[in-house]
Design an enzyme around this catalytic site. Sequence first.
Site, PDB file in Angstrom:
ATOM      1  N   ASP A  12       0.828  -1.209   0.000  1.00 22.91           N
ATOM      2  CA  ASP A  12       0.000   0.000   0.000  1.00 22.91           C
ATOM      3  C   ASP A  12       0.862   1.260   0.000  1.00 22.91           C
ATOM      4  O   ASP A  12       2.002   1.236   0.459  1.00 22.91           O
ATOM      5  CB  ASP A  12      -0.905  -0.034   1.244  1.00 22.91           C
ATOM      6  CG  ASP A  12      -2.090   0.913   1.113  1.00 22.91           C
ATOM      7  OD1 ASP A  12      -2.364   1.380  -0.017  1.00 22.91           O
ATOM      8  OD2 ASP A  12      -2.726   1.201   2.130  1.00 22.91           O
ATOM      9  N   HIS A  29       2.561   3.081  -8.925  1.00 24.90           N
ATOM     10  CA  HIS A  29       2.453   1.643  -9.200  1.00 24.90           C
ATOM     11  C   HIS A  29       3.648   1.155 -10.033  1.00 24.90           C
ATOM     12  O   HIS A  29       4.159   0.063  -9.823  1.00 24.90           O
ATOM     13  CB  HIS A  29       1.155   1.334  -9.950  1.00 24.90           C
ATOM     14  CG  HIS A  29      -0.079   1.654  -9.159  1.00 24.90           C
ATOM     15  ND1 HIS A  29      -0.242   1.286  -7.848  1.00 24.90           N
ATOM     16  CD2 HIS A  29      -1.212   2.319  -9.502  1.00 24.90           C
ATOM     17  CE1 HIS A  29      -1.426   1.706  -7.402  1.00 24.90           C
ATOM     18  NE2 HIS A  29      -2.025   2.335  -8.396  1.00 24.90           N
ATOM     19  N   LEU A 123      10.785 -21.190  -4.002  1.00 20.72           N
ATOM     20  CA  LEU A 123       9.823 -20.226  -3.458  1.00 20.72           C
ATOM     21  C   LEU A 123       8.470 -20.322  -4.170  1.00 20.72           C
ATOM     22  O   LEU A 123       8.410 -20.354  -5.397  1.00 20.72           O
ATOM     23  CB  LEU A 123      10.393 -18.806  -3.641  1.00 20.72           C
ATOM     24  CG  LEU A 123       9.498 -17.653  -3.213  1.00 20.72           C
ATOM     25  CD1 LEU A 123       9.436 -17.539  -1.690  1.00 20.72           C
ATOM     26  CD2 LEU A 123       9.994 -16.327  -3.809  1.00 20.72           C
TER      27      LEU A 123
HETATM   28  C1  FPP Z   1      -2.259   0.053  -3.154  1.00 17.80           C
HETATM   29  O1  FPP Z   1      -1.674   1.344  -3.185  1.00 17.80           O
HETATM   30  C2  FPP Z   1      -1.623  -0.755  -4.169  1.00 17.80           C
HETATM   31  C3  FPP Z   1      -2.286  -1.362  -5.179  1.00 17.80           C
HETATM   32  C4  FPP Z   1      -3.751  -1.281  -5.363  1.00 17.80           C
HETATM   33  C5  FPP Z   1      -1.579  -2.120  -6.203  1.00 17.80           C
HETATM   34  C6  FPP Z   1      -0.240  -2.672  -5.835  1.00 17.80           C
HETATM   35  C7  FPP Z   1       0.455  -2.945  -7.093  1.00 17.80           C
HETATM   36  C8  FPP Z   1       1.783  -2.823  -7.302  1.00 17.80           C
HETATM   37  C9  FPP Z   1       2.750  -2.494  -6.246  1.00 17.80           C
HETATM   38  C10 FPP Z   1       2.351  -2.989  -8.642  1.00 17.80           C
HETATM   39  C11 FPP Z   1       1.845  -4.240  -9.287  1.00 17.80           C
HETATM   40  C12 FPP Z   1       2.958  -5.000  -9.744  1.00 17.80           C
HETATM   41  C13 FPP Z   1       2.924  -6.262 -10.151  1.00 17.80           C
HETATM   42  C14 FPP Z   1       4.188  -6.881 -10.523  1.00 17.80           C
HETATM   43  C15 FPP Z   1       1.700  -7.060 -10.247  1.00 17.80           C
HETATM   44  P1  FPP Z   1      -2.616   2.590  -3.396  1.00 17.80           P
HETATM   45  O2  FPP Z   1      -2.508   3.036  -4.788  1.00 17.80           O
HETATM   46  O3  FPP Z   1      -3.997   2.296  -2.913  1.00 17.80           O
HETATM   47  O4  FPP Z   1      -1.914   3.646  -2.458  1.00 17.80           O
HETATM   48  P2  FPP Z   1      -2.597   4.846  -1.694  1.00 17.80           P
HETATM   49  O5  FPP Z   1      -3.230   4.232  -0.479  1.00 17.80           O
HETATM   50  O6  FPP Z   1      -1.421   5.698  -1.381  1.00 17.80           O
HETATM   51  O7  FPP Z   1      -3.582   5.489  -2.605  1.00 17.80           O
END
Ligand code: FPP
Length: 255
Positions: A12, A29, A123
Site C-alpha cells: 500500500d 504503481h 519459493l
Molecule cells: C495500493 O496502493 C496498491 C495497489 C492497489 C496495487 C499494488 C500494485 C503494485 C505495487 C504494482 C503491481 C505490480 C505487479 C508486478 C503485479 P494505493 O494506490 O492504494 O496507495 P494509496 O493508499 O497511497 O492510494
Amino acid sequence: MSSIKHVAIIMDGNGRWAKRRFRPRIWGHVRGSSVVSEIVRSADDLGLKALTMYAFSTENWSRPLDEVSTLFRLLRKFIIKERTRILQNNIKFRVIGELQSLPHETVELINEIESLTSGATGLHLTFAFNYGGRAEILRAINTFQVTNPERLMTEADLSELMYRPETGDVDLMIRTGGEQRISNFLLWQMAYAEMYFTPTKWPDFTPREFCKIIEHVSSRERRFGSICEQVGLNSSVERADTNKSAYFQGVTFNV
Ligand code: FPP
C-alpha cells in the site's frame, strides 16, 4: 532458520507516494512494481517457502480505468521480465483470484508461466490479483456443498478448497503505507499470522526493511544472528537507513 516461512504483503501507499511527488498515481504503481522484483529476490535469498503479494483486489475495479489497466499491464510486464529468473531459480509462480474477468492475453500469460513452473520446488510466489478473501471462502463453501451434500464441512476441508491449498497458512503479514487493516486479504490463511504495519510507502520499501521485519518478528521466539547481513542485502543499507525511523515505528502484535 527463521520460523517465518510464508509472508503475505499488502503493498500500500503507491498513490500517496506519487502524489507527494506531484506525479499521477500510476507512477507510484510503476515504481512499486520494481520494488516487487527486489522483494521477490530477497524472499528467495532468505529461503522463504512462500511469498504472497496483494496486487489487485476485487474492490480495485472502482479505480479510474487508466489505473486499472496499468495494474494489468504491470502484472504482464512482471511475468515477461522475470520469466527467466523465475525459471532459473526454481520459483513456483501462481496467481490467485477470479481470473476469468481478466483480459484474455493476461490469462494466457499466467497459464503459461504457471504450467512452466508447476514442478518447481523453490519459493512459492503468488500474486493475488482480482482477489477477495471473502469470495475465496465463499467459493470454497459452495464447491464443498455441491461435492459433499451429505456431510458437514471441517476446517481441513475448507483449507483444501482455497485457491492454492499447498501454500498453507500465512506466518507474517506485512502492510506498508501506514494503514492498519487486512482489507479482505487471505482471511482464512491469516488466522494465526503475525501482523506488521510499517508507515513506509511501498515504492520506498527495501529488501533491508523486509529482512529487518522478518528478523524482528522471528526474534520473539528465538534470537537470530543478523540474517540480513548474510543474504547479500547490504547494497540497500544506505537507502534503508533513511527508513530506519519508519522501521522502528512499525507496529506488531500477535493475534
Ligand atoms: C495500493 O496502493 C496498491 C495497489 C492497489 C496495487 C499494488 C500494485 C503494485 C505495487 C504494482 C503491481 C505490480 C505487479 C508486478 C503485479 P494505493 O494506490 O492504494 O496507495 P494509496 O493508499 O497511497 O492510494
